[in-house]
Design a protein around this motif. Structure first.
Motif, PDB file in Angstrom:
ATOM      1  N   PHE A 140       1.005  -1.154   0.076  1.00 16.95           N
ATOM      2  CA  PHE A 140      -0.083  -0.102   0.014  1.00 16.95           C
ATOM      3  C   PHE A 140       0.751   1.317  -0.158  1.00 16.95           C
ATOM      4  O   PHE A 140       0.679   2.270  -0.740  1.00 16.95           O
ATOM      5  CB  PHE A 140      -0.995   0.083   1.388  1.00 16.95           C
ATOM      6  N   VAL A 141       1.913   1.236   0.799  1.00 18.23           N
ATOM      7  CA  VAL A 141       2.745   2.455   0.993  1.00 18.23           C
ATOM      8  C   VAL A 141       3.359   2.734  -0.400  1.00 18.23           C
ATOM      9  O   VAL A 141       3.611   3.833  -1.059  1.00 18.23           O
ATOM     10  CB  VAL A 141       3.869   2.358   1.935  1.00 18.23           C
ATOM     11  N   TYR A 142       3.894   1.366  -0.991  1.00 19.89           N
ATOM     12  CA  TYR A 142       4.581   1.826  -2.443  1.00 19.89           C
ATOM     13  C   TYR A 142       3.439   2.244  -3.500  1.00 19.89           C
ATOM     14  O   TYR A 142       4.108   3.047  -4.178  1.00 19.89           O
ATOM     15  CB  TYR A 142       4.882   0.294  -2.879  1.00 19.89           C
ATOM     16  N   VAL A 143       2.477   1.766  -3.530  1.00 19.12           N
ATOM     17  CA  VAL A 143       1.436   2.484  -4.545  1.00 19.12           C
ATOM     18  C   VAL A 143       1.282   3.826  -4.305  1.00 19.12           C
ATOM     19  O   VAL A 143       1.202   4.541  -5.186  1.00 19.12           O
ATOM     20  CB  VAL A 143       0.334   1.583  -4.388  1.00 19.12           C
ATOM     21  N   VAL A 144       0.980   4.244  -3.084  1.00 19.42           N
ATOM     22  CA  VAL A 144       0.870   5.594  -2.861  1.00 19.42           C
ATOM     23  C   VAL A 144       2.109   6.670  -2.941  1.00 19.42           C
ATOM     24  O   VAL A 144       2.001   7.516  -3.696  1.00 19.42           O
ATOM     25  CB  VAL A 144       0.389   5.753  -1.196  1.00 19.42           C
ATOM     26  N   ALA A 145       3.136   5.878  -2.901  1.00 19.70           N
ATOM     27  CA  ALA A 145       4.281   6.573  -3.126  1.00 19.70           C
ATOM     28  C   ALA A 145       4.535   6.798  -4.785  1.00 19.70           C
ATOM     29  O   ALA A 145       4.918   7.845  -5.153  1.00 19.70           O
ATOM     30  CB  ALA A 145       5.827   5.951  -2.664  1.00 19.70           C
TER      31      ALA A 145
ATOM     32  N   LEU B 224       2.092   6.798  -6.961  1.00 22.06           N
ATOM     33  CA  LEU B 224       1.268   7.626  -7.587  1.00 22.06           C
ATOM     34  C   LEU B 224       1.267   9.138  -7.065  1.00 22.06           C
ATOM     35  O   LEU B 224       1.391  10.130  -8.058  1.00 22.06           O
ATOM     36  CB  LEU B 224      -0.184   7.046  -7.124  1.00 22.06           C
ATOM     37  N   GLY B 225       1.669   9.349  -5.969  1.00 22.11           N
ATOM     38  CA  GLY B 225       1.939  10.718  -5.299  1.00 22.11           C
ATOM     39  C   GLY B 225       3.089  11.421  -5.999  1.00 22.11           C
ATOM     40  O   GLY B 225       2.945  12.531  -6.344  1.00 22.11           O
ATOM     41  N   ASN B 226       4.343  10.553  -6.281  1.00 15.37           N
ATOM     42  CA  ASN B 226       5.384  11.326  -6.708  1.00 15.37           C
ATOM     43  C   ASN B 226       5.265  11.325  -8.136  1.00 15.37           C
ATOM     44  O   ASN B 226       5.796  12.432  -8.858  1.00 15.37           O
ATOM     45  CB  ASN B 226       6.710  10.613  -6.394  1.00 15.37           C
ATOM     46  N   THR B 227       4.618  10.556  -8.965  1.00 12.59           N
ATOM     47  CA  THR B 227       4.325  10.771 -10.197  1.00 12.59           C
ATOM     48  C   THR B 227       3.436  11.708 -10.591  1.00 12.59           C
ATOM     49  O   THR B 227       3.536  12.743 -11.533  1.00 12.59           O
ATOM     50  CB  THR B 227       3.658   9.449 -10.874  1.00 12.59           C
ATOM     51  N   LEU B 228       2.467  12.032  -9.579  1.00 13.79           N
ATOM     52  CA  LEU B 228       1.594  13.274  -9.836  1.00 13.79           C
ATOM     53  C   LEU B 228       2.236  14.695  -9.595  1.00 13.79           C
ATOM     54  O   LEU B 228       2.273  15.405 -10.336  1.00 13.79           O
ATOM     55  CB  LEU B 228       0.516  13.241  -8.642  1.00 13.79           C
TER      56      LEU B 228
ATOM     57  N   ALA C 155      11.237  14.345  -5.931  1.00 19.20           N
ATOM     58  CA  ALA C 155      10.226  13.417  -6.385  1.00 19.20           C
ATOM     59  C   ALA C 155      10.528  12.412  -7.170  1.00 19.20           C
ATOM     60  O   ALA C 155      10.288  10.890  -6.904  1.00 19.20           O
ATOM     61  CB  ALA C 155       8.856  13.883  -7.154  1.00 19.20           C
ATOM     62  N   PHE C 156      11.391  12.488  -8.052  1.00 18.14           N
ATOM     63  CA  PHE C 156      12.274  11.319  -8.780  1.00 18.14           C
ATOM     64  C   PHE C 156      12.933  10.631  -7.800  1.00 18.14           C
ATOM     65  O   PHE C 156      13.054   9.231  -8.012  1.00 18.14           O
ATOM     66  CB  PHE C 156      13.113  12.104  -9.883  1.00 18.14           C
ATOM     67  N   SER C 157      13.570  11.000  -6.890  1.00 13.16           N
ATOM     68  CA  SER C 157      14.578  10.340  -6.071  1.00 13.16           C
ATOM     69  C   SER C 157      13.736   9.311  -5.251  1.00 13.16           C
ATOM     70  O   SER C 157      14.065   8.163  -4.633  1.00 13.16           O
ATOM     71  CB  SER C 157      15.450  11.069  -4.978  1.00 13.16           C
TER      72      SER C 157
ATOM     73  N   ASN D 247       6.447  12.371   1.303  1.00 15.91           N
ATOM     74  CA  ASN D 247       6.767  13.740   0.547  1.00 15.91           C
ATOM     75  C   ASN D 247       5.706  14.309  -0.217  1.00 15.91           C
ATOM     76  O   ASN D 247       5.537  15.463  -0.148  1.00 15.91           O
ATOM     77  CB  ASN D 247       8.149  13.518   0.062  1.00 15.91           C
ATOM     78  N   PRO D 248       5.141  13.548  -1.320  1.00 16.85           N
ATOM     79  CA  PRO D 248       4.281  14.187  -2.226  1.00 16.85           C
ATOM     80  C   PRO D 248       2.881  14.645  -1.534  1.00 16.85           C
ATOM     81  O   PRO D 248       2.554  15.739  -1.819  1.00 16.85           O
ATOM     82  CB  PRO D 248       4.272  13.153  -3.231  1.00 16.85           C
ATOM     83  N   ILE D 249       2.539  13.850  -0.535  1.00 21.66           N
ATOM     84  CA  ILE D 249       1.363  14.216   0.137  1.00 21.66           C
ATOM     85  C   ILE D 249       1.480  15.542   0.926  1.00 21.66           C
ATOM     86  O   ILE D 249       0.708  16.464   0.622  1.00 21.66           O
ATOM     87  CB  ILE D 249       1.027  13.219   1.164  1.00 21.66           C
TER      88      ILE D 249
END
Length: 324
Positions: A40-45, A47-51, A74-76, A292-294
């Motif tokens: 779940f953490v991976y999916v959110v990370a 999606l969030g960083n890609t956004l 975000a890329f890192s 971070n993205p959140i």
């Protein structure tokens, strides 16, 4: 080269195991729930960083030095999550604990490089805030897109070379004590301790990396905010202080999320159960890329405004393409 070989010991026949075994989480009840949580953490990370990357790329109003650094952060984060979590799930959820020697060093390289770049991105952002608040009239001259890109590129070069050296020194070790790595990934410190010849060079480079990748960024960030706090104390009104400080809240949140768990784990790591230490360290690796993205989307007005503009633009295009 001869002096280097003599430092490792004479007449050593190097033993390179065909594989390592990642010990990871042993004897923890209901550990599969933790793996589901990591997924779940991976999916959110992702999606969030890609956004965040897409928003910064599409919105020309965000083509500023600050958001160049945010884009790279975000890329890192995306690289960290993609390098660590899928392999971690493959190792433990599907019980593929045997990892080939070369694959382990590759795993180590990508994990350490991306995790290190997270810290240096925070340095770049702290420098941006330092100049923006202390020298606001000279900000456009002192901090340009070209300067920020050069700074970030130099960080990437430094981190890549440093991690390559540390991985290269591991290839000079004769691994004959064990092939079991007591960690959740191919941990540099855990690997060189398995050697039966002199691993002092690996120990030295490991300590140097801790100082350069953990302590130097943290000290620089603390120094930057000490200067910022002093500068803000000279500002006339409380409203102006709060307005200037508000521009730093997102970055301060990222700093706290990245450094506090690491420092706490390093401080009490020897006093807690090894399994608890491994879980704490794994959380310190996977949580920042998710949060971070959140934080930037929720706390940064420019990104929230950009998301609204892009959403309206997308809705308008969809309405035009859909026939009445």
């Amino acid at each position: 080269m001869n002096s280097f070989n003599s430092a490792l010991g004479k007449n050593i026949s190097f033993v390179r195991p065909a594989y390592f075994i990642i010990r990871g989480f042993i004897g923890i009840p209901n550990i599969n729930y933790y793996y589901v949580f990591l997924f779940f953490v991976y999916v959110v990370a992702v999606l969030g960083n890609t956004l965040v990357m897409v928003v910064i790329y599409l919105d020309h109003n965000l083509r500023t030095p600050k958001y160049v650094a945010v884009f790279n952060l975000a890329f890192s984060d995306l690289l960290t999550s993609s390098a660590l979590v899928p392999k971690l799930l493959d190792i433990f959820l599907f019980n593929h604990r045997y990892i080939p020697y070369n694959d382990c060093l590759t795993f180590l390289f990508f994990c350490y490089t991306s995790l290190s770049m997270q810290a240096f991105n925070l340095v770049a952002l702290s420098y941006d805030r330092l100049i923006a608040i202390i020298y606001p009239l000279h900000y456009q001259v002192k901090v340009t897109n070209r300067f920020m890109l050069s700074l970030i590129a130099s960080f990437w070069v430094f981190v890549t070379i440093a991690v390559l050296i540390s991985a290269g020194l591991l290839t000079r070790l004769s691994i004959c004590k064990s092939v079991v790595i007591n960690s959740y990934f191919c941990d540099h410190g855990q690997i060189y301790q398995l050697a039966c010849n002199d691993y002092f060079p690996s120990y030295v480079i490991g300590m140097m990396l801790v100082c350069l990748i953990l302590w130097f960024p943290l000290i620089f960030i603390l120094f930057s905010y000490s200067c910022i706090a002093y500068a803000l104390s000279k500002v006339a009104t409380v409203q102006e202080r709060l307005k200037a400080f508000k521009t730093c809240t997102a970055h301060l949140s990222l700093v706290a999320i990245y450094f506090l768990p690491v420092l706490i784990t390093l401080t009490i790591g020897t006093k807690i159960h090894p399994n608890a230490r491994i879980i704490n360290l794994s959380l310190t690796s996977v949580f920042p890329p998710m949060l971070n993205p959140i934080i930037y989307v929720l706390q940064t007005q420019e990104i929230k405004d950009s998301v609204r503009r892009l959403r309206k633009r997308l809705i308008t295009k969809l309405q035009k393409t859909i026939p009445p």
